[in-house]
Structure formats: C-alpha cells, structure tokens
Scaffold this motif. Sequence first.
Motif, mmCIF file in Angstrom:
data_model
loop_
_atom_site.group_PDB
_atom_site.id
_atom_site.type_symbol
_atom_site.label_atom_id
_atom_site.label_comp_id
_atom_site.label_asym_id
_atom_site.label_seq_id
_atom_site.Cartn_x
_atom_site.Cartn_y
_atom_site.Cartn_z
ATOM 1 N N THR A 611 0.832 -1.202 0.000
ATOM 2 C CA THR A 611 0.000 0.000 0.000
ATOM 3 C C THR A 611 0.870 1.257 0.000
ATOM 4 O OG1 THR A 611 -1.725 -1.167 1.226
ATOM 5 C CG2 THR A 611 -1.838 1.222 1.221
ATOM 6 N N LYS A 612 1.934 1.266 0.816
ATOM 7 C CA LYS A 612 2.828 2.435 0.877
ATOM 8 C C LYS A 612 3.684 2.560 -0.380
ATOM 9 C CE LYS A 612 1.185 3.334 4.889
ATOM 10 N NZ LYS A 612 0.146 4.385 4.985
ATOM 11 N N VAL A 613 4.056 1.413 -0.961
ATOM 12 C CA VAL A 613 4.827 1.463 -2.212
ATOM 13 C C VAL A 613 3.996 2.134 -3.307
ATOM 14 C CG1 VAL A 613 5.867 0.066 -4.036
ATOM 15 C CG2 VAL A 613 6.273 -0.511 -1.642
ATOM 16 N N LYS A 614 2.690 1.850 -3.334
ATOM 17 C CA LYS A 614 1.814 2.476 -4.330
ATOM 18 C C LYS A 614 1.786 3.991 -4.171
ATOM 19 C CE LYS A 614 -1.279 -1.484 -5.045
ATOM 20 N NZ LYS A 614 -2.661 -2.005 -4.860
ATOM 21 N N HIS A 615 1.858 4.464 -2.916
ATOM 22 C CA HIS A 615 1.918 5.919 -2.668
ATOM 23 C C HIS A 615 3.203 6.494 -3.249
ATOM 24 C CE1 HIS A 615 -1.490 6.654 0.227
ATOM 25 N NE2 HIS A 615 -1.453 5.336 0.198
ATOM 26 N N PHE A 616 4.324 5.781 -3.031
ATOM 27 C CA PHE A 616 5.618 6.289 -3.500
ATOM 28 C C PHE A 616 5.684 6.304 -5.025
ATOM 29 C CE2 PHE A 616 10.137 6.006 -4.477
ATOM 30 C CZ PHE A 616 10.674 6.961 -3.621
ATOM 31 N N VAL A 617 5.042 5.314 -5.663
ATOM 32 C CA VAL A 617 5.072 5.227 -7.127
ATOM 33 C C VAL A 617 4.422 6.457 -7.763
ATOM 34 C CG1 VAL A 617 4.130 3.902 -9.080
ATOM 35 C CG2 VAL A 617 5.214 2.719 -7.183
ATOM 36 N N GLU A 618 3.490 7.091 -7.061
ATOM 37 C CA GLU A 618 2.871 8.312 -7.590
ATOM 38 C C GLU A 618 3.871 9.460 -7.655
ATOM 39 O OE1 GLU A 618 -0.450 9.043 -5.094
ATOM 40 O OE2 GLU A 618 -1.576 7.257 -5.745
ATOM 41 N N ILE A 619 4.955 9.364 -6.852
ATOM 42 C CA ILE A 619 5.985 10.411 -6.845
ATOM 43 C C ILE A 619 7.112 10.047 -7.804
ATOM 44 C CG2 ILE A 619 7.565 11.733 -5.394
ATOM 45 C CD1 ILE A 619 5.819 10.866 -2.987
ATOM 46 N N ILE A 620 7.661 8.847 -7.613
ATOM 47 C CA ILE A 620 8.748 8.337 -8.458
ATOM 48 C C ILE A 620 8.384 6.933 -8.922
ATOM 49 C CG2 ILE A 620 11.163 7.608 -8.515
ATOM 50 C CD1 ILE A 620 11.806 9.740 -6.479
ATOM 51 N N LYS A 621 8.441 6.695 -10.213
ATOM 52 C CA LYS A 621 8.166 5.365 -10.749
ATOM 53 C C LYS A 621 9.481 4.579 -10.844
ATOM 54 C CE LYS A 621 4.041 6.648 -13.347
ATOM 55 N NZ LYS A 621 3.376 6.671 -14.666
#
Length: 631
Positions: A611-621
Amino acid sequence: MEEKLNEMEQAGIITRTSTPYSSPLTFILKKDGSIRVLLDARSINKKMVAETEKPPIQLVVLNSFHGANYITTIDLNNAYFQIPINKDGRKYTGFTFNGKSYVYNVLPQGLKTSVGSFSRAMNLILGPEVQEFCGNYLDDLAIITTGTLDKHLEHIDIVLSKSNKAGLTCNLQKCEFICKEIKMLGFIISTEGIKTDPDKIRAIQEFPAPKKIKQLRAFLGLCNFYRRFIPNYSESIIPLCELLKKGRKFQWSGKEQKAFDFIKQQFINTIQLHHPDFNKPYYLQTDCSGVGMAGVLYQIDDNNERRILGYHSKALKGPELNWSVTEQEFYAVISCLKKFETYLRGSKVIILTDHKALLFINNMKLFNGRVTRWILYIEQFNYEVQHISGRRNIVADVLSRYPPDGDLIQEDKNNSLEIAYTESEPNIELIEKLKSLSVYQLQDSESLAIIEKLKTLNTSIIKQNNKFKRYSFENDVLYYKTNLQEVIYLPKALRKDIINQVHVEMGHQGPYKVIKYVRDRFFWKGLTKDIKNQLRACHLCQLSKKSNITYVGPCKSIITENIGDIVMADLYGPLVSGTFGYIFIFVIQDSFSKFIKLYPLKQSTAKSVVTKVKHFVEIIKPKAIMTDNGK
C-alpha cells in the motif's frame, strides 16, 4: 513443526502424555505449502500383527463404474485422522519432539494396519445398503448410479448423511460432484467407459528428434528392444541407418524426420498399454542418467511376455542435478512409485534397478532428511528391490537420457559422490562404566563436593540457595535440573568417552548437534567448550570436512544514472507504540536523488507495505526495488 503439533493437539489428534514407546518423527511439505507430520513406525510395524482386511481390489472398483450416467467422488479431509484409536493402543503411537512426549488419539499415517483399519471403518460407517451405488477406495468415496439425476442426488444425500452422522468431514477442494468424466486409479473413467490415461505414453510420444549420432543410436536401441512386434521394422529404419555409416556426415533432413516420425508412431501403436492383472506381481524398472529419470511399469503374462502398463519420464532440474548418483537413482524409484501409486498400493511390486547401492537402502545408518522421507514413503508399499545389469535396463535407460520436458541431453554423466555411511559398534566398555556411574561421581572432586554439600543442607536451605537448588542426589546418583528435565551430572572421567561416542554414532556431525544431544542427557560446567575443543581434534573430521573460509569476490557499487533506476526499501522496528499504535517505519529512498519517504505502519505485513509502495510510485516510478529479502 511446533505450530503444526500445537494445531494437532488443539484439534485432539495428539495428546501430551508419557509412553514407553517413541518412534522417530519427520514431515513433508504438501503441494499447498502446509506440513504433513509423518511417523516412522518401522520398528513398531515389525512387532505388530498384520491387518487381514484390505481395501477392495482396483478391478472391483473399476467394474462398478460400468453403465454409470453420473459420477461423484468425495474426498475425506485428513481421512485417517477421523478414525479414533482404542485407548489401550494409543501408547504404541508415541513420539517425542523438543523433549515433549505425545501419542496419537487417531489413526496415524505409517502404521501397516492403517489402510485395513480405515477400510473396515468405512464399511461400518456406510453399511451394506449403499454398496449397490457406492464404493470406497483408500480415502475416496465413489458414488455411481445408472439412474436419473434425481436418483444420483438422492444417493449423494444418503452418503453425506451417513458421513455426517459418523462425524466425518470432506475436503471440498478435492470433491467432484455430478461429473461425466473423472481421473481415478490411473484411468480416465467416463459415462461411456474406461480409457487409458495418455500421460502414460507421453515419454514415447514426445521423444525428441536426434541431433547427434549417439542420440540416434539410443533411439534405435529403444526400438530394437520391441522390434519383433513392429511390422516391416527393418525397411522402416533404412533412412536412419544410412546416417550411421562410417564417413557419412550427420545431416538431419525431411527424409530422416519422416522416417523418424513413422517408426515412432509404429512404436506407439505397437506398445499397447494393458489393464493390470491383480493376481500377478508388478515390475517397476527404473533408471537415472544424471540429467533425467525414467521408469517402465509392466507385468509378466502366462506366455512370459511383458504387458506394459505405463511409462514415466522427466528431466532433473535445479538442485536435483547436484544430487549424488544414489540419490538420483532413488529419486527415480520414488517418482515412479508416485506416478503409478494407484496400481501398486496393496500389491507386490518388484523394483528393478542397475544401481546396486539401492539394495542396501534400508541398512544405511546415516542419510539426509530427503532420503529419510523417501524411505518413509516407500515403506507404504509391499516391495522388493532387485539388481539387474545395465545391458538389460535398455528402455528405462534410454528414456532417462531423453526426458520429454528436458533439453537434449549432455552425453556424459557428471562425476558425483556416492552416499557414504558408517556403522558403529556398541561401546561395551563405556556401557560398563556408566553402570558404575555413582562410583565415578564419588571419585570426581567436583561432583563429590556438591554431593557432600547436599547431604549437610536440609531441603528448605537448598531451595533458598541458588548455587545448589538445581542439584539433587537420588539413588546414589547426582542430577542437575534444567528448565525442561532432570539430567545426569557427568564426572570428568567419563566426559571424553561420552563426547567421542556421540560424535561417532552421529556420523561425525558438527559441534552444535553433538552439544544438543549431550545436553539433553548430561550436564557439567563448560560442556559446550569441552565438546568444541574435542571435535576440533577429530582427525577424520579435519580430513573430510569442507573449509569454512568464505571466499568473497570484489564488491562494486551499483551506479545509477537517472531518478527511479533503483529504489531501496526497508522496515525499521518494532519500536515503542506511538499515539495511533504505529510500531514500524517503512523507509523507501531513491538511490540517485536520495529522495526519501518515511511511512508509519501498525504491522509489517506484505499488504501494508505494498500500500505504501503504491503511494511512493505516484511520486517516483521505480525501474527496480532493492530490499534485504525481509518479509
């Protein structure tokens, strides 16, 4: 294993209690990743009276499908565990784990009477009135009817009602209801009749086209074994024989491929798979080439001809390629037994192998956990191992070199180590010394001082004295109480002999296993240090043990050139609970830009991390995520 035993204890399958009988314990992993606990009951089985009742023979079960319009199979959940054991007989099923003694309350797997007892129980539960439309085989209930769908549903209801009344539970994932076709006992059974399972000739159907002369010779050798059954065999193989001429360059063209396909099809048509004769023994011929394994199951008819029942072949993969020759040959036997298990259960099977070491597999004193599990599995069969020469093992040998799911084979076997085992004789001298244990304790200065102190102090003072409260002197022997049990205080004169005997009997294993074994039975100050020092001086270990020096290659930094090339992640915690119950911090950082995000977590589950990785992907892929393999 600890969790599984706790589950079994809570379910009433096992009970913690004392018993004078204790069989070894092991486990296997099921296909779904769960554990199946196994009892190595070979010693108990030798002393048990054999069970006369047996499950119905396969021929009776197969004949009962005749004319069936609908077929339903019901698979019981942990079938044997649903059959209770008489209280007087439970002590014989005892085993020990981590110093705790257990017995089975229900029928365990591994007893030679388990199959017969289960069969008798099913007959009692179902009763004679359902035999017209229902038959059981091992842990399956097969419901067959020639009537309408309504009648079939009524029969299902009767069987399930009787099962429910007896307290039996079913495994819905393995049950098949109202089918027109099922796979059972090595056949495909349908409402139209019984067909042979095509998997049995897969090894022949998918035999690869040769790419070298040696591979062509192997194929022709396989066909030559059955050449008297193939019409016009000599004419058919002429294009292939041309390639074997001296000085002829090996060139595989359309003409050779056509001849190869034709002779293979003739071969498949000729090798007719027969139905088994349940009054005759089975012959299982196996072989392993180092890159693949194969087996042939057959019977000998009244004319001394082979009646082929099936073929099995597969490639060795991954760590299987690194096993010793004996392990690979044994694996071939086990794989074929599992393939043809429906035939061989309860019948005599003669295993033919060209690897002579398998004749002594039951006499080996030392082997790894994998081989132990194989031995426990093969003990379920009425088998006999016979050695045959490699020249007589043609079919299995060729199929093992050309498994259908493997690449075209390396030509030479890799050199590999055989399984080595040692036999140790009882140390009569040490046994006599242990009989005089009390004398040796009185002659030892350390134990004598403790004994004299215990004699002068009363019980209440000993309990208050931390130095002596763990010691006790009973029946002229000094004991030491650990957290789990009471063990013998070993005098100095016997320590070296005990360490050496345990080390030899355990097959010169490392210090930690020897320390555990000795610590479960004896105590003295400096036990760990003494065992390590003595094992370092073992001449045989120094000659044979591998070096423990780790050779590390040059370490190079991973250089990133763009944002998102590599993102690094890790969990920090558990920490003191915060205001909202957070106890973990999930750290994720971009390697190139050093941009970092910290996420609080209440639990370190995969779901919460994703769930937190999905948040980070919105910033940096990220193109890649690097972790330390934490859960």
